[in-house]
Design a protein around this motif. Structure first.
Motif, PDB file in Angstrom:
ATOM      1  N   ALA A 322       0.835  -1.197   0.000  1.00 52.19           N
ATOM      2  CA  ALA A 322       0.000   0.000   0.000  1.00 52.19           C
ATOM      3  C   ALA A 322       0.874   1.254   0.000  1.00 52.19           C
ATOM      4  O   ALA A 322       0.637   2.202  -0.759  1.00 52.19           O
ATOM      5  CB  ALA A 322      -0.937   0.001   1.199  1.00 52.19           C
ATOM      6  N   LEU A 364      -5.654  -5.306   0.816  1.00 53.03           N
ATOM      7  CA  LEU A 364      -4.834  -4.213   0.287  1.00 53.03           C
ATOM      8  C   LEU A 364      -5.648  -2.932   0.205  1.00 53.03           C
ATOM      9  O   LEU A 364      -5.183  -1.855   0.583  1.00 53.03           O
ATOM     10  CB  LEU A 364      -4.287  -4.588  -1.093  1.00 53.03           C
ATOM     11  CG  LEU A 364      -3.443  -3.528  -1.810  1.00 53.03           C
ATOM     12  CD1 LEU A 364      -2.198  -3.159  -0.998  1.00 53.03           C
ATOM     13  CD2 LEU A 364      -3.017  -4.032  -3.195  1.00 53.03           C
ATOM     14  N   GLU A 367      -5.960  -1.475   3.608  1.00 54.27           N
ATOM     15  CA  GLU A 367      -4.718  -0.794   4.005  1.00 54.27           C
ATOM     16  C   GLU A 367      -4.601   0.566   3.322  1.00 54.27           C
ATOM     17  O   GLU A 367      -4.181   1.559   3.928  1.00 54.27           O
ATOM     18  CB  GLU A 367      -3.488  -1.638   3.640  1.00 54.27           C
ATOM     19  CG  GLU A 367      -3.316  -2.900   4.457  1.00 54.27           C
ATOM     20  CD  GLU A 367      -3.078  -2.651   5.935  1.00 54.27           C
ATOM     21  OE1 GLU A 367      -2.504  -1.600   6.304  1.00 54.27           O
ATOM     22  OE2 GLU A 367      -3.480  -3.509   6.740  1.00 54.27           O
ATOM     23  N   LEU A 368      -4.980   0.610   2.042  1.00 49.20           N
ATOM     24  CA  LEU A 368      -4.922   1.876   1.307  1.00 49.20           C
ATOM     25  C   LEU A 368      -5.886   2.889   1.923  1.00 49.20           C
ATOM     26  O   LEU A 368      -5.554   4.074   2.059  1.00 49.20           O
ATOM     27  CB  LEU A 368      -5.251   1.643  -0.172  1.00 49.20           C
ATOM     28  CG  LEU A 368      -4.161   0.957  -0.984  1.00 49.20           C
ATOM     29  CD1 LEU A 368      -4.715   0.396  -2.288  1.00 49.20           C
ATOM     30  CD2 LEU A 368      -3.017   1.922  -1.287  1.00 49.20           C
TER      31      LEU A 368
END
Lengths: 783, 156
Positions: A322, A364, A367-368
């Motif tokens: 990320a 992901l 997380e971003l």
């Protein structure tokens, strides 16, 4: 780097290699100085290390070229600086790269080979490689398209390797060799015009061309290169550290690439599959921010390539991934969040299958969102909304992947503006939008509980809410006492509650009459659907409390199950009863079917036949059915691989045993004794060989059954429509034909083995052209 | 030799799938044995579950990284009811690794759950080791957690 070279303490060779690798891989990271000054410093350090560690440095740089394509220009600059300081090193590096390229092509590592080709081409910009020799290599690449009797995918790769290097080196090559380049580009154009594209519809995420056409990857790249040429090869996105060193680099002597003959096509060559470029955003989607580069701009190509490479490099480390994605150099000139979301969905929706496990993308994206809480969630919401709006033309397989959405919601308290989607409430339930919402809500329920789902959606959505996952026991009510088998069911219930054994169950069941009396073979164990009904209904009802309870029940009464389900009809009927009991709880059906296959109560072919049976027609387009079928196929595939592995391992043991005998070794008594314990290995190998053949035959049969049933089902529909004068393309038909495509795509490597059988037996010329087209598209994938 | 197979240590990094510092103090065997088992285990310990999280929910979430062989719910030793942890066993280690990489640290039943390698289920390990029957962490904690029986046992 940047410090005067100090005298080193003696260290282990591996320590030195680690340190060199770290210096090279992390150049520019966490430094207050500019990248350029870090590169200069590193070049100095490495130059000084060349006398002692040249081969290590060569190996590291070659590996970096192959595996860190997102940092391509950083390392070509480094090599350029080294070449300027040490001409011989530059030559050795180029030779090593060519050796590595040949090796990659030999072992079918085509994606990594592209990175090497690009690296070599950028070395032209760093004055390491002479432009004419690079053009010559590209001439050899393009001439592959003249080869006869080779798969198109082979020619495609060489074309791709040439075209995809041009964003980096097109300008330089055109300046030095414009006539040759024009010739190459014209040859490219004619190849692209004549190559077949039958495979494209199978790989497209949407069937509609609006708002963004789903272009075949070479077509898209060609448009991008044509535009680049029209712009006189001006490319402004790629960061080129070597520009800062122009005065140093242009003093360097260049090397000529040795003539490169593409290795010939062999039986073992496996080229990359064709792709379709996924696009969901354009410059209109972020009116406030920087302008998104157009779909045919070379910037778009470079950004997408680099973002995909970052994911490929860091897929195991979600936080790093990320962070790396978000720190992609864009200088605020590109709407990076949009590019990232588009690239991630491109992978998630990729056909035949995503490059990485689906759950990685969900995590992901979370997380971003954590790293960019003020901007990324909005882009994601926008993307979700767009995906919803275009569901009508989305490939069914891709719609499944939108179940990342239910998992995503479960991390955010299921907060969503469901009312925005009320348009789907007025549509037929089989249409893509209401269908999608139903599947999402069902998946959300699996991650929470029924009442929660009722609470999170507006009351109007109740028609789409999942059923309460309760068990349906037909013998439960006093009012059912007239049903045949009711009393036996009561008997069984009491017996099982009193911890009856398998034998006791058998004796209770003996009294159940067989409605198929004439089929009775006198042994008493022929297919008796009523016995199966009473036993399975009662047991599953008693064990309904949890998965563990049900699994225990299956294990405890395994003998009864095996006996009742001995015949093919028995297996099918067991599955039917499971469905009748648990049709409100698809998750339970799936885990029970899985357990029954693993404990060999039913086999894979029975499950396939059950899925295509008329009893399941009502649920045929539901997601859980396809989860079950694909899970069943995967189990079959893993089983074959497992036995195959056992066979190979036993053969290896035999080879070692022979080697020991031949070498007349006396001190390996331990090995000898285990050899004797295991029995003659030759016998084992023979047995395993039989097992492998039997498993492979079962596997082939499974696929044939599936294809056969698809053909029957689809033909029925087509005939009905044609005679009735109705349009063939109903939502059911679209779903069914795309599920057939999905079978081909997800298991293409195994199905390739059956091509002859499929061609001669099932997908013959007499077949309706709608169905045959799917087979032809599949054949075109590796043609 | 410039083989096509080598890699770089920055690309080998797999911190989510590594062993944690935790070692089960009740493990019968040497530290070495324990670590050997942890490194080839297909079983994960899952912690910080709500007492109300069901086997079905756990199965659904953890199936996203691969086929599950078995889920064993953690139970209060006295009450024999769920006490907020479980074991998830996969058929393949790779699937367990993916769970460590992508499911650990995300939410189940609206709680951030934690996964860790386990040396393997043995009868008896499904019970909490706290004095009151639940998990040790629920004995001494001071905060109020509605999903885990309210206040810690010593506070109650």
């Amino acid at each position: 780097a940047g410090q005067p070279h100090k005298r080193r303490r003696t260290s282990e060779p591996s320590e030195i290699e680690e340190r060199l690798e770290s210096l090279i891989c992390r150049v520019g990271e966490k430094s207050h100085s500019s990248l350029e000054s870090n590169l200069e410093g590193l070049a100095g350090v490495l130059e000084a290390d060349l006398p002692n560690y040249k081969s290590k440095i060569l190996r590291i740089l070659c590996t970096v070229a192959r595996l860190l394509p997102e940092k391509l220009t950083v390392y070509t600059t480094l090599v350029g600086l080294l070449n300027a300081r040490n001409y011989n090193f530059g030559g050795e590096f180029v030779e090593a790269m060519i050796r590595q390229l040949k090796e990659c092509l030999k072992v079918n590592m085509y994606n990594e080979a592209v990175h090497l080709v690009r690296f070599l081409s950028d070395l032209v910009n760093c004055h390491v490689i002479a432009a004419p020799s690079m053009v010559a290599m590209f001439e050899n690449f393009v001439s592959v398209t003249q080869e006869e009797d080779v798969p198109q995918v082979r020619c495609d790769w060489y074309m791709f390797a040439f075209l995809s290097s041009l964003p980096w080196v097109g300008k330089e090559l055109y300046e030095k060799k414009d006539a040759e380049m024009d010739r190459l580009l014209s040859q490219t154009e004619s190849y692209l015009k004549r190559r077949q594209k039958i495979h494209v519809p199978m790989l497209q995420v949407w069937t509609a061309d609006k708002p963004h056409p789903q272009e075949e990857y070479l077509d898209c790249l060609w448009s991008q290169i044509q535009k680049l040429k029209k712009d006189r090869w001006q490319e402004r996105h790629i960061l080129r550290p070597y520009l800062a060193f122009d005065s140093v680099l242009c003093e360097a002597l260049q090397h000529n690439l040795p003539p490169f003959t593409p290795p010939p096509h062999t039986e073992d060559s496996v080229y990359p599959m064709p792709r379709v470029i996924f696009r969901m955003f354009d410059y209109t989607d972020d009116p406030e921010g920087p302008v998104m580069p157009g779909s045919h701009s070379v910037e778009r190509f470079v950004i997408e390539e680099n973002l995909h490479c970052i994911i490929k490099s860091h897929w195991k480390e979600r936080k790093t991934c990320a962070a790396q994605l978000l720190s992609y150099p864009g200088n605020n000139k590109i709407p990076l969040n949009y590019h990232i979301v588009e690239v991630i969905f491109a992978e998630l929706f990729q056909l035949p299958s995503p490059p990485h496990i689906e759950v990685m993308y969900t995590t992901l994206l979370i997380e971003l969102c954590k790293l960019q809480p003020g901007s990324l969630p909005q882009v994601l919401a926008q993307a979700t909304e767009m995906l919803y709006m275009r569901l009508d033309t989305m490939n069914t397989t891709c719609v499944d992947s939108i179940n990342w959405f239910s998992h995503h919601l479960s991390n955010f308290q299921f907060r969503w503006s469901w009312e925005d989607w009320s348009d789907c409430l007025t549509q037929d339930l089989e249409k893509p939008k209401p269908k999608f919402v139903r599947e999402v809500l069902e998946k959300c329920m699996r991650l929470s509980y029924h009442q929660r789902i009722i609470d999170i959606v507006p009351a109007s959505f109740s028609v789409l809410s999942p059923a309460n996952p309760v068990c349906i026991y037909k013998y439960g009510d006093e009012s059912n006492r007239s049903l045949p088998g009711y009393t036996v069911a009561l008997c069984l219930t009491i017996a099982i509650k009193n911890k009856a054994s398998n034998d006791e169950i058998f004796s209770i069941l003996k009294d159940v009459p067989n409605p198929n009396q004439d089929d009775d073979d006198g042994e008493g164990f022929s297919f008796n659907p009523l016995k199966i009904e009473v036993f399975v209904q009662t047991l599953l009802h008693l064990a309904a409390k949890s998965f563990s309870h049900s699994f225990s029940a299956l294990a405890k009464f395994h003998e009864v199950f095996k006996t009742l389900a001995e015949s093919d009809e028995g297996k099918l009927h067991v599955l039917r009863v499971v469905y009748e009991v648990w049709k409100n709880h698809p998750q339970m059906i799936a885990v029970l079917v899985d357990k029954m296959i693993r404990t060999q109560i039913v086999d894979c072919a029975a499950v396939a036949n059950w899925i295509f049976s008329s009893e399941l027609a009502h649920d045929f387009t539901r997601f859980y059915i396809w989860e079950i079928l694909h899970s069943t196929i995967r189990k079959m595939n893993k089983h074959v691989l497992k036995i195959h592995k056992e066979l190979e391992e036993t053969k290896a043991r035999l080879a070692r045993q022979h080697k020991r005998r031949d070498s007349d070794d006396d001190d390996d008594d331990d090995d000898r004794s285990t050899d004797r314990e295991d029995g003659p290995l030759e016998e084992q190998i023979e047995r395993l060989q039989e097992k492998v053949e039997s498993a492979q035959s079962e596997q082939k049969n499974l696929f044939l059954v599936i294809f056969q049933r698809f053909i029957m089902l689809l033909t029925e529909h087509l005939v009905r429509c044609e005679t009735g004068g109705i349009d063939v393309f109903t939502p059911w038909y679209k779903s069914c034909i795309e599920r057939l495509q999905q079978i081909f795509l997800q298991h293409h490597q195994i199905i390739q083995q059956y091509m002859v059988t499929l061609e001669n037996l099932l997908f013959t010329a007499e077949l309706d052209h709608h169905i045959l087209a799917v087979f032809q598209q599949f054949c075109a994938l590796q043609a | 030799a410039m083989s096509a197979g080598g890699t770089l240590s920055i690309l080998r990094s797999d911190s989510y799938a590594e062993l944690s510092q935790y070692r089960d103090q009740h493990f019968r065997g040497t530290r070495y044995d324990q670590e050997r088992l942890l490194r080839k285990s297909c079983t994960l310990y899952v912690g910080n579950l709500s007492f109300y999280t069901t086997e079905e929910q756990i199965h659904e979430l953890f199936s996203k990284s691969g086929d599950i062989k078995k889920v064993i719910m953690g139970l209060d030793k006295v009450k024999k009811t769920a006490c907020g942890f479980c074991f998830v066993e996969y058929y393949a280690r790779g699937d367990a690794e993916n769970a460590m990489r992508y499911i650990n640290g995300t939410r189940l039943d609206d709680r951030i759950i934690r996964t860790d390698w386990d040396a393997g289920f043995k009868e008896g390990r499904q019970y909490g080791r706290g004095r009151s029957g639940g998990q040790v962490r629920d004995e001494y904690r001071q905060d109020y957690d509605a999903g885990r029986g309210g206040y810690g046992k010593t506070v109650q």
